[in-house]
Design a protein around this motif. Sequence first.
Motif, PDB file in Angstrom:
ATOM      1  N   ARG A 107       0.817  -1.227   0.000  1.00  0.00           N
ATOM      2  CA  ARG A 107       0.000   0.000   0.000  1.00  0.00           C
ATOM      3  C   ARG A 107       0.844   1.267   0.000  1.00  0.00           C
ATOM      4  O   ARG A 107       0.465   2.273  -0.584  1.00  0.00           O
ATOM      5  CB  ARG A 107      -0.890   0.033   1.245  1.00  0.00           C
ATOM      6  CG  ARG A 107      -2.053  -0.893   1.141  1.00  0.00           C
ATOM      7  CD  ARG A 107      -2.977  -0.677   2.318  1.00  0.00           C
ATOM      8  NE  ARG A 107      -4.004  -1.718   2.292  1.00  0.00           N
ATOM      9  CZ  ARG A 107      -5.256  -1.533   2.643  1.00  0.00           C
ATOM     10  NH1 ARG A 107      -5.652  -0.361   3.079  1.00  0.00           N
ATOM     11  NH2 ARG A 107      -6.126  -2.514   2.581  1.00  0.00           N
TER      12      ARG A 107
ATOM     13  N   TYR B 262      -6.624   4.564  -2.764  1.00  0.00           N
ATOM     14  CA  TYR B 262      -6.665   3.113  -2.565  1.00  0.00           C
ATOM     15  C   TYR B 262      -6.907   2.847  -1.083  1.00  0.00           C
ATOM     16  O   TYR B 262      -6.157   3.388  -0.265  1.00  0.00           O
ATOM     17  CB  TYR B 262      -5.335   2.501  -3.014  1.00  0.00           C
ATOM     18  CG  TYR B 262      -5.189   1.005  -2.792  1.00  0.00           C
ATOM     19  CD1 TYR B 262      -5.360   0.106  -3.836  1.00  0.00           C
ATOM     20  CD2 TYR B 262      -4.859   0.502  -1.535  1.00  0.00           C
ATOM     21  CE1 TYR B 262      -5.206  -1.265  -3.643  1.00  0.00           C
ATOM     22  CE2 TYR B 262      -4.726  -0.862  -1.332  1.00  0.00           C
ATOM     23  CZ  TYR B 262      -4.890  -1.742  -2.388  1.00  0.00           C
ATOM     24  OH  TYR B 262      -4.753  -3.086  -2.189  1.00  0.00           O
ATOM     25  N   PRO B 263      -7.889   2.095  -0.670  1.00  0.00           N
ATOM     26  CA  PRO B 263      -8.864   1.336  -1.476  1.00  0.00           C
ATOM     27  C   PRO B 263     -10.236   2.010  -1.556  1.00  0.00           C
ATOM     28  O   PRO B 263     -11.217   1.326  -1.786  1.00  0.00           O
ATOM     29  CB  PRO B 263      -8.954   0.030  -0.679  1.00  0.00           C
ATOM     30  CG  PRO B 263      -8.837   0.496   0.766  1.00  0.00           C
ATOM     31  CD  PRO B 263      -7.992   1.741   0.757  1.00  0.00           C
TER      32      PRO B 263
ATOM     33  N   VAL C  70      -9.336  -0.448  -6.220  1.00  0.00           N
ATOM     34  CA  VAL C  70      -8.547  -1.546  -5.652  1.00  0.00           C
ATOM     35  C   VAL C  70      -7.864  -2.207  -6.839  1.00  0.00           C
ATOM     36  O   VAL C  70      -8.533  -2.671  -7.762  1.00  0.00           O
ATOM     37  CB  VAL C  70      -9.432  -2.554  -4.894  1.00  0.00           C
ATOM     38  CG1 VAL C  70      -8.629  -3.798  -4.538  1.00  0.00           C
ATOM     39  CG2 VAL C  70      -9.993  -1.917  -3.621  1.00  0.00           C
TER      40      VAL C  70
ATOM     41  N   ALA D 168      -8.020  -6.280  -1.692  1.00  0.00           N
ATOM     42  CA  ALA D 168      -7.017  -5.390  -1.112  1.00  0.00           C
ATOM     43  C   ALA D 168      -6.263  -6.148  -0.028  1.00  0.00           C
ATOM     44  O   ALA D 168      -6.172  -5.715   1.117  1.00  0.00           O
ATOM     45  CB  ALA D 168      -7.685  -4.146  -0.545  1.00  0.00           C
TER      46      ALA D 168
END
Length: 544
Positions: A92, A109-110, A114, A221
Amino acid sequence: MTSPRLLRAAAVLAAIVPSTLAAQARPISTREIDGYLRFLSSDLLEGRAPATRGDKLTVEYLASQLHAFGVEPGANGSYLQKVPIDIISADRATMHVEATGKATARLRYPDDVVVWGGSAVPRSAAKAEIVFAGYGAVAPEYQWNDFKGVDVKGKILLVLVNDPPAPAGEPKLFGGRAMTYYGRWPYKFEEAERQGAAGALIVHTTERAGYPWHTVVGSWAKEQRILPRDPRLPAPLGFQGWITDSAATALLRQAGLDLSALRVQAESRNFRPVSTGITLDVAFTNAVSHLESANVVGVVRGSQPKRRDEYVVLSSHWDHLGIGPAVNGDSIYNGALDNASGVANLLAIARVVAQGPAPARSMLFSFVTAEESGLLGSMYFAANPPVPAAAMVADLNMDGGNVLGRTRDLNVLGDTKSSLGPQLAALIRPKGMRITPEEFPERGSFYRSDHFAFARVGVPSVSIGEGSDFEGRPRGWGTQQGEDYTAHRYHQPSDEYRADWDLRGAVQLSNIVLSFARTLAAGAAWPAWNKDAEFQRRAKKPAM
Ligand SMILES: [Zn+2]
């Protein structure tokens, strides 16, 4: 009437040719199923997660049972077909998704998107123009092609989830109410890859996907298990992903495009891909690791020289979720129903086939791994089959046995897609049984069980399970039991073995699958897909 002399002659013959005439296997009993079920559901196997100690114990147990039954190794001289599994998770902290050109935005994100790698590479990236490609479908049986020769090579495709809706004048288009493979998310990425795209984003709506955005986040994710990239395939997408409806709408609006108007256009055969003038830059790094599990494969050779290179396949997944978060102090996800029960049935069937009169065609028993990780074992088996897929007559799969008693009906995934459905219905009709039509065909359950891996390579396939009309029970009881299981035991540590299960239903189901397999193995006929099925035999006609 058989004369004593004939009987004597038969006995003499039987002594000379033991396997074909004399062998008559002991019938399947509740005690036999119970024995397999007890062991496979045991805490000692720690929930049978792939690549754990429980994995090794399970596959050794299955191989030993097959050996004891007289089932031969079915994977190139071994009972085990090793299945490599890649684990990827996007980092991430490195996630970068940015639009430039006709729209400028940094996508979160998220919350907005995603995205994930789709193959086990250390870095995933793509930078290209977004092209709206409607439903992203190429379906010759519906005379439908969303690309129409437009070159989207190197582009990032924006596509809609689900099938194009069937208009009033064409109620059977894309299966009508039922979902076809063209509506499923894996298809969208596979087609984008075939088109040579750099990446693909599916626009999410809860209504069209059938699940909310937090399910997208919860499913993608995070760490993902996938099969290693098949080196025979062309280059993979740079990334795969989902985008929320609101993020996609806002992006397109900046570029002077209206997503709801594009949706309407996409419902027509005349749709053509729409360039957006928006460039999307996607990049992130992945943590990659590798595991190894195994499918357990056995074969009973056919007795007829002309038929023994043709295979009736039976499959059932042995894996479950392993050890996980404790619920009520229990952290072992035993998977007794899911799917020790299906495996127990398949073991019993394999024993009877091995010990009974040999079938004309060969029978292949495939206990597959990593179903819970996304059908990985069966997909690997179908992509690397020990016998050619073109030699597989059919696949009969069992995911979940019946532990609640005898029924008057069956639930069959895929009964409306090939001749297997009508053939099975005809087989059980004399017993007063029927196939109950699928209750929610729009959910696409056909694409979520191991038989689907066989369908993808062109082999007619079904998953066979008990129905909900139980003997000696009031109407609605079976459905209520099913709902109770889904709510309280499905994928939970409480999916445990019970000594008081009514396994007469398991015996009934095993015998039906056994006699169906025997029917298919005795004949020379090849089951066929229906004309409007998405899958066709590869040998005759390449799939899609
Ligand atoms: Zn499951």
